[in-house]
Design a protein around this motif. Structure first.
Motif, PDB file in Angstrom:
ATOM      1  N   TYR A   7       6.377   5.640 -15.993  1.00 31.21           N
ATOM      2  CA  TYR A   7       4.949   5.671 -15.652  1.00 31.21           C
ATOM      3  C   TYR A   7       4.745   4.813 -14.406  1.00 31.21           C
ATOM      4  N   ALA A   8       3.533   4.825 -13.862  1.00 30.07           N
ATOM      5  CA  ALA A   8       3.298   4.100 -12.614  1.00 30.07           C
ATOM      6  C   ALA A   8       2.071   3.203 -12.702  1.00 30.07           C
ATOM      7  N   ALA A   9       2.116   2.091 -11.945  1.00 32.51           N
ATOM      8  CA  ALA A   9       0.951   1.230 -11.749  1.00 32.51           C
ATOM      9  C   ALA A   9       0.662   1.180 -10.259  1.00 32.51           C
ATOM     10  N   VAL A  10      -0.614   1.316  -9.917  1.00 26.70           N
ATOM     11  CA  VAL A  10      -1.028   1.369  -8.516  1.00 26.70           C
ATOM     12  C   VAL A  10      -1.901   0.165  -8.192  1.00 26.70           C
ATOM     13  N   GLY A  11      -1.483  -0.590  -7.159  1.00 28.47           N
ATOM     14  CA  GLY A  11      -2.254  -1.755  -6.745  1.00 28.47           C
ATOM     15  C   GLY A  11      -1.525  -2.469  -5.621  1.00 28.47           C
ATOM     16  N   VAL A  12      -2.188  -3.415  -4.978  1.00 31.87           N
ATOM     17  CA  VAL A  12      -1.561  -4.114  -3.852  1.00 31.87           C
ATOM     18  C   VAL A  12      -1.451  -5.618  -4.148  1.00 31.87           C
ATOM     19  N   HIS A  13      -0.228  -6.110  -4.003  1.00 29.72           N
ATOM     20  CA  HIS A  13       0.185  -7.503  -4.237  1.00 29.72           C
ATOM     21  C   HIS A  13      -0.547  -8.448  -3.268  1.00 29.72           C
TER      22      HIS A  13
ATOM     23  N   PHE B 207       0.833  -1.209   0.000  1.00 31.20           N
ATOM     24  CA  PHE B 207       0.000   0.000   0.000  1.00 31.20           C
ATOM     25  C   PHE B 207       0.868   1.259   0.000  1.00 31.20           C
ATOM     26  N   ASP B 208       1.923   1.273   0.830  1.00 34.46           N
ATOM     27  CA  ASP B 208       2.789   2.453   0.906  1.00 34.46           C
ATOM     28  C   ASP B 208       3.479   2.758  -0.415  1.00 34.46           C
ATOM     29  N   SER B 209       3.797   1.717  -1.171  1.00 34.10           N
ATOM     30  CA  SER B 209       4.517   1.945  -2.430  1.00 34.10           C
ATOM     31  C   SER B 209       3.626   2.581  -3.500  1.00 34.10           C
ATOM     32  N   CYS B 210       2.302   2.519  -3.338  1.00 32.52           N
ATOM     33  CA  CYS B 210       1.400   3.118  -4.330  1.00 32.52           C
ATOM     34  C   CYS B 210       1.695   4.609  -4.499  1.00 32.52           C
ATOM     35  N   ALA B 211       1.832   5.332  -3.394  1.00 37.30           N
ATOM     36  CA  ALA B 211       2.121   6.766  -3.458  1.00 37.30           C
ATOM     37  C   ALA B 211       3.554   7.002  -3.944  1.00 37.30           C
ATOM     38  N   ARG B 212       4.473   6.142  -3.511  1.00 43.35           N
ATOM     39  CA  ARG B 212       5.890   6.297  -3.915  1.00 43.35           C
ATOM     40  C   ARG B 212       6.078   6.183  -5.428  1.00 43.35           C
TER      41      ARG B 212
END
Ligand code: NI
Length: 254
Positions: free
Chosen positions: A58-64, A41-46
């Motif tokens: 570019y970025a991808a947002v999601g939780v493993h 979750f913390d890495s989503c903003a990072r």
């Protein structure tokens, strides 16, 4: 044509000592585009913030699936708000992991489905992580991911199943593992599916290809992956790089 790394984790602490130096050297290594993928979750903003700093990122947002135990409705809403940020191009990585089995299968499935639905709501492709969970992943994908688009990342199942995903218009993510001597299944998959359904990825800092197996991976090493795919398919490395770049742009709508 330049290499498109569809899946990297440059916010990982293994890059803390030389991240800037490494990323500014990508262009001279013929790496043109990188999608930085969140896992916790913390890495989503990072990863979202990092993508703003580098024009080629570019970025991808999601939780493993190993990390979904930390999610709740409030965090899920925060994740969703990041999806409308500039340069966020996908939901990922999401899926099922029965190898590490960090979280119960029910909890993994619940958050997997919620994140697939989120991708549909925002019209974004999905990056799927699936380990030792072939049947459950396929069942959920058939019910919740039809028409979504995206990639089955670090593909490790049979060539038959790969063809099924290709029919559903998903791409198959191929990385360092294809260069390993014992990676028979992945090599067979590459041989069997069309190049138009393959995208290149590092999953760095993990899964470095030969001759760097076991070391820290980075996007410049993707050329070893492209060379192996070229060898298997009997085509040139340039053709592999060009077609997979085109595939990745199409998948991410870039
Ligand atoms: Ni990954």
């Amino acid at each position: 044509m330049m290499i498109f790394d569809t899946h990297a984790h440059y916010d990982d602490e293994q890059f803390d000592t030389d991240r800037e130096e490494l990323l500014t050297s990508m262009e001279e290594n013929n790496v043109g585009t990188i999608v930085n993928v969140s896992a916790t979750f913390d890495s989503c903003a990072r990863v979202t913030k990092m993508a703003l700093k580098y024009p080629f990122m570019y970025a991808a947002v999601g939780v493993h699936p190993d990390e979904v135990g930390a999610l709740d409705d409030e965090k899920f809403a925060k994740m969703e708000s990041l999806l409308s940020e500039e340069k966020v191009v996908a939901v990922g990585e999401i899926g099922l992991d029965y190898y590490w089995d960090n979280e119960s299968h029910d909890l993994q499935k619940e958050w997997f489905i919620r994140q697939l639905d989120l991708a549909r709501k925002h019209d974004l492709p999905v990056l799927i992580h699936s380990r030792e969970a072939a049947a459950d992943t396929m069942a959920i994908m058939k019910e919740h991911a039809q028409g979504l688009g995206g990639v089955i990342h670090c593909y490790s199942y049979s060539k038959e199943m790969a063809k099924e995903y290709v029919k559903m218009r998903f791409y198959i993510g191929i990385g360092g593992v294809v260069t390993f001597k014992n990676a028979r299944k992945v090599k067979e998959t590459v041989e069997d599916i069309p190049l138009t359904s393959i995208v290149l990825e590092t999953d760095c800092p993990y899964l470095a290809p030969e001759p760097y197996r076991g070391k820290r991976n980075n996007s410049a090493y993707i050329r070893y992956v492209a060379e192996e795919i070229a060898k298997i398919k009997g085509i040139s490395c340039e053709e592999v790089i060009a077609q997979t770049e085109e595939n990745a742009r199409k998948m991410y709508h870039l």
